[in-house]
Design a protein around this motif. Structure first.
Motif, PDB file in Angstrom:
ATOM      1  N   VAL A 175       0.838  -1.203   0.000  1.00 57.26           N
ATOM      2  CA  VAL A 175       0.000   0.000   0.000  1.00 57.26           C
ATOM      3  C   VAL A 175       0.871   1.252   0.000  1.00 57.26           C
ATOM      4  CG1 VAL A 175      -1.675   1.320   1.349  1.00 57.26           C
ATOM      5  CG2 VAL A 175      -1.949  -1.150   1.102  1.00 57.26           C
ATOM      6  N   PHE A 176       1.966   1.227   0.757  1.00 59.86           N
ATOM      7  CA  PHE A 176       2.886   2.366   0.783  1.00 59.86           C
ATOM      8  C   PHE A 176       3.499   2.589  -0.599  1.00 59.86           C
ATOM      9  CE2 PHE A 176       6.629   4.393   3.268  1.00 59.86           C
ATOM     10  CZ  PHE A 176       6.079   5.651   3.039  1.00 59.86           C
ATOM     11  N   ALA A 177       3.851   1.494  -1.279  1.00 59.46           N
ATOM     12  CA  ALA A 177       4.402   1.607  -2.637  1.00 59.46           C
ATOM     13  C   ALA A 177       3.371   2.170  -3.602  1.00 59.46           C
ATOM     14  CB  ALA A 177       4.880   0.237  -3.118  1.00 59.46           C
ATOM     15  N   LEU A 178       2.105   1.837  -3.384  1.00 62.89           N
ATOM     16  CA  LEU A 178       1.046   2.367  -4.243  1.00 62.89           C
ATOM     17  C   LEU A 178       0.930   3.884  -4.093  1.00 62.89           C
ATOM     18  CD1 LEU A 178      -1.183   1.341  -6.209  1.00 62.89           C
ATOM     19  CD2 LEU A 178      -2.747   1.383  -4.263  1.00 62.89           C
ATOM     20  N   LEU A 179       1.114   4.371  -2.875  1.00 62.09           N
ATOM     21  CA  LEU A 179       1.043   5.816  -2.636  1.00 62.09           C
ATOM     22  C   LEU A 179       2.246   6.541  -3.233  1.00 62.09           C
ATOM     23  CD1 LEU A 179      -0.247   5.828   1.055  1.00 62.09           C
ATOM     24  CD2 LEU A 179      -1.569   6.157  -1.034  1.00 62.09           C
ATOM     25  N   THR A 180       3.430   6.002  -2.995  1.00 63.16           N
ATOM     26  CA  THR A 180       4.625   6.637  -3.554  1.00 63.16           C
ATOM     27  C   THR A 180       4.689   6.472  -5.069  1.00 63.16           C
ATOM     28  OG1 THR A 180       5.942   4.633  -3.180  1.00 63.16           O
ATOM     29  CG2 THR A 180       5.936   6.298  -1.432  1.00 63.16           C
ATOM     30  N   GLY A 181       3.931   5.509  -5.591  1.00 60.01           N
ATOM     31  CA  GLY A 181       3.905   5.314  -7.036  1.00 60.01           C
ATOM     32  C   GLY A 181       3.344   6.510  -7.782  1.00 60.01           C
ATOM     33  N   LEU A 182       2.574   7.342  -7.095  1.00 61.88           N
ATOM     34  CA  LEU A 182       2.078   8.560  -7.734  1.00 61.88           C
ATOM     35  C   LEU A 182       3.228   9.505  -8.068  1.00 61.88           C
ATOM     36  CD1 LEU A 182      -1.062   9.176  -5.482  1.00 61.88           C
ATOM     37  CD2 LEU A 182      -0.975   8.107  -7.740  1.00 61.88           C
ATOM     38  N   LEU A 183       4.264   9.490  -7.215  1.00 58.56           N
ATOM     39  CA  LEU A 183       5.451  10.295  -7.510  1.00 58.56           C
ATOM     40  C   LEU A 183       6.236   9.720  -8.682  1.00 58.56           C
ATOM     41  CD1 LEU A 183       6.754  10.950  -3.882  1.00 58.56           C
ATOM     42  CD2 LEU A 183       5.469  12.520  -5.332  1.00 58.56           C
ATOM     43  N   ALA A 184       6.120   8.411  -8.863  1.00 59.78           N
ATOM     44  CA  ALA A 184       6.860   7.762  -9.948  1.00 59.78           C
ATOM     45  C   ALA A 184       6.376   8.210 -11.319  1.00 59.78           C
ATOM     46  CB  ALA A 184       6.736   6.242  -9.825  1.00 59.78           C
ATOM     47  N   LEU A 185       5.181   8.769 -11.376  1.00 58.57           N
ATOM     48  CA  LEU A 185       4.665   9.238 -12.658  1.00 58.57           C
ATOM     49  C   LEU A 185       5.430  10.442 -13.188  1.00 58.57           C
ATOM     50  CD1 LEU A 185       0.837   8.968 -11.910  1.00 58.57           C
ATOM     51  CD2 LEU A 185       2.188   7.445 -13.354  1.00 58.57           C
ATOM     52  N   CYS A 186       6.126  11.150 -12.279  1.00 58.84           N
ATOM     53  CA  CYS A 186       6.792  12.384 -12.719  1.00 58.84           C
ATOM     54  C   CYS A 186       8.250  12.489 -12.288  1.00 58.84           C
ATOM     55  CB  CYS A 186       6.021  13.604 -12.217  1.00 58.84           C
ATOM     56  SG  CYS A 186       5.684  13.590 -10.445  1.00 58.84           S
ATOM     57  N   THR A 187       8.730  11.605 -11.415  1.00 61.36           N
ATOM     58  CA  THR A 187      10.118  11.704 -10.960  1.00 61.36           C
ATOM     59  C   THR A 187      10.797  10.342 -10.981  1.00 61.36           C
ATOM     60  OG1 THR A 187       9.551  11.358  -8.625  1.00 61.36           O
ATOM     61  CG2 THR A 187       9.524  13.628  -9.440  1.00 61.36           C
ATOM     62  N   ARG A 188      12.100  10.352 -11.239  1.00 60.09           N
ATOM     63  CA  ARG A 188      12.882   9.123 -11.200  1.00 60.09           C
ATOM     64  C   ARG A 188      13.028   8.631  -9.767  1.00 60.09           C
ATOM     65  NH1 ARG A 188      18.363   9.990 -14.305  1.00 60.09           N
ATOM     66  NH2 ARG A 188      18.509   7.760 -13.835  1.00 60.09           N
ATOM     67  N   LEU A 189      13.174   9.564  -8.821  1.00 64.69           N
ATOM     68  CA  LEU A 189      13.296   9.179  -7.420  1.00 64.69           C
ATOM     69  C   LEU A 189      12.060   8.423  -6.946  1.00 64.69           C
ATOM     70  CD1 LEU A 189      14.807   9.278  -4.736  1.00 64.69           C
ATOM     71  CD2 LEU A 189      13.750  11.513  -4.300  1.00 64.69           C
ATOM     72  N   GLY A 190      10.880   8.893  -7.360  1.00 65.90           N
ATOM     73  CA  GLY A 190       9.649   8.198  -6.999  1.00 65.90           C
ATOM     74  C   GLY A 190       9.597   6.796  -7.571  1.00 65.90           C
ATOM     75  N   SER A 191      10.136   6.615  -8.771  1.00 70.77           N
ATOM     76  CA  SER A 191      10.155   5.288  -9.391  1.00 70.77           C
ATOM     77  C   SER A 191      11.040   4.330  -8.608  1.00 70.77           C
ATOM     78  CB  SER A 191      10.648   5.396 -10.836  1.00 70.77           C
ATOM     79  OG  SER A 191       9.792   6.212 -11.606  1.00 70.77           O
ATOM     80  N   TYR A 192      12.241   4.797  -8.257  1.00 68.13           N
ATOM     81  CA  TYR A 192      13.156   3.935  -7.507  1.00 68.13           C
ATOM     82  C   TYR A 192      12.624   3.644  -6.102  1.00 68.13           C
ATOM     83  CZ  TYR A 192      16.817   4.269 -11.055  1.00 68.13           C
ATOM     84  OH  TYR A 192      17.540   4.158 -12.210  1.00 68.13           O
ATOM     85  N   LEU A 193      12.025   4.638  -5.465  1.00 65.34           N
ATOM     86  CA  LEU A 193      11.471   4.431  -4.123  1.00 65.34           C
ATOM     87  C   LEU A 193      10.322   3.430  -4.163  1.00 65.34           C
ATOM     88  CD1 LEU A 193      11.335   5.163  -1.137  1.00 65.34           C
ATOM     89  CD2 LEU A 193       9.872   7.106  -1.743  1.00 65.34           C
ATOM     90  N   SER A 194       9.446   3.566  -5.140  1.00 63.87           N
ATOM     91  CA  SER A 194       8.340   2.619  -5.279  1.00 63.87           C
ATOM     92  C   SER A 194       8.852   1.223  -5.607  1.00 63.87           C
ATOM     93  CB  SER A 194       7.384   3.095  -6.376  1.00 63.87           C
ATOM     94  OG  SER A 194       6.841   4.353  -6.059  1.00 63.87           O
ATOM     95  N   GLY A 195       9.905   1.153  -6.430  1.00 57.25           N
ATOM     96  CA  GLY A 195      10.499  -0.143  -6.734  1.00 57.25           C
ATOM     97  C   GLY A 195      11.067  -0.816  -5.500  1.00 57.25           C
ATOM     98  N   LEU A 196      11.696  -0.029  -4.622  1.00 58.06           N
ATOM     99  CA  LEU A 196      12.242  -0.587  -3.383  1.00 58.06           C
ATOM    100  C   LEU A 196      11.136  -1.108  -2.476  1.00 58.06           C
ATOM    101  CD1 LEU A 196      14.553  -1.070  -1.362  1.00 58.06           C
ATOM    102  CD2 LEU A 196      14.271   1.310  -0.612  1.00 58.06           C
ATOM    103  N   LEU A 197      10.090  -0.323  -2.302  1.00 62.31           N
ATOM    104  CA  LEU A 197       8.982  -0.736  -1.435  1.00 62.31           C
ATOM    105  C   LEU A 197       8.263  -1.964  -1.999  1.00 62.31           C
ATOM    106  CD1 LEU A 197       7.527   2.783  -0.569  1.00 62.31           C
ATOM    107  CD2 LEU A 197       8.832   1.284   0.939  1.00 62.31           C
TER     108      LEU A 197
END
Length: 254
Positions: free
Chosen positions: A131-153
């Motif tokens: 669920v936490f990755a799903l929330l941070t995944g919104l950042l992944a739509l516009c930033t590389r950092l959000g993508s890597y963070l969501s990938g880690l979670l």
């Protein structure tokens, strides 16, 4: 930019699907509405066990009877909702008797108790990180950092969900075999096992796509490159013409 957003969007959809699979099985037993009353971990004929329903279904929360192919819980103590409900037919948590209970459940009580208790904890941990990755995944739509963070979670969620699915498979498949060896018909829940392992696959695919989104670099606009080259080329040309005209004037004494 567009490629990263596409990878992240697809990953979010797949991740949400995996979480939905997990919630379906988690709520089965605690909620008796359709279609959740069709989901179970293990079903066995227990009519010859004193105090047990004719057909019993185990879930994460309790063990209940069956009517018309649907799970129906009554007022017995083992039908009440208890988190991390164990597969332990002979104990007081289930039927409280060893009569007609497969011997393996009695001899290896601790194995089934701890396997089915710990898998519930691992599932909750996987859900938390998912669920936490799903929330941070919104950042992944516009930033590389959000993508890597969501990938880690999502990787962490994948780790715990894989352990949970493996424990569930080991415990309930052996439990089914124990009932069958004792002459009691039994089968594992096809929806429960299918959904749990499908969640593992969803988390794996989502992790890969999030990492691909993070590794995608921002595209450079070709127009800017042409303008830059034209600017410097223009300066060099003007500089060359200026030097040429200077030497010509000097040669002719102008």
């Amino acid at each position: 930019m567009a490629v990263r957003s596409l990878f992240s969007l697809v990953s979010l959809i797949i991740l949400a699907g995996g979480l939905l699979f997990m919630f379906f099985i988690l709520l089965a037993g605690a909620v008796q509405d359709s279609p959740l009353n069709k989901f179970y971990l293990l079903q066995a004929d227990t009519g010859n066990i004193p105090g047990a329903p004719s057909v019993s279904r185990w879930s994460y929360w309790n063990v209940c009877g069956v009517q018309n192919g649907r799970t129906v819980c009554g007022d017995q103590h083992y039908e009440d909702v208890h988190p991390a409900f164990p597969l332990d037919p002979a104990s007081h948590r289930n039927f409280g008797t060893t009569v007609n209970v497969p011997r393996s459940f009695v001899r290896h009580h601790g194995y089934y108790f701890y396997m089915t208790r710990f898998m519930f904890a691992f599932m909750l941990i996987a859900l938390f990180f998912g669920v936490f990755a799903l929330l941070t995944g919104l950042l992944a739509l516009c930033t590389r950092l959000g993508s890597y963070l969501s990938g880690l979670l999502t990787t962490i969620a994948l780790f715990f969900q894989t352990i949970q699915a493996a424990l569930m498979t080991a415990a309930y498949v052996k439990g089914r075999d124990n009932f069958r060896k004792n002459g009691q018909a039994a089968n594992i829940g096809k929806y429960a096992f299918g959904f749990e392992w499908a969640a593992v696959a969803c988390f794996l695919i989502s992790t890969v796509l999030f990492c691909m989104a993070g590794s995608t670099r921002r595209e450079k606009t070709p127009k800017a490159k042409k303008q830059g080259r034209g600017f410097f080329r223009g300066r060099r040309s003007r500089s060359t013409r200026s030097r040429g005209s200077f030497f010509q004037e000097k040669e002719y004494g102008v």
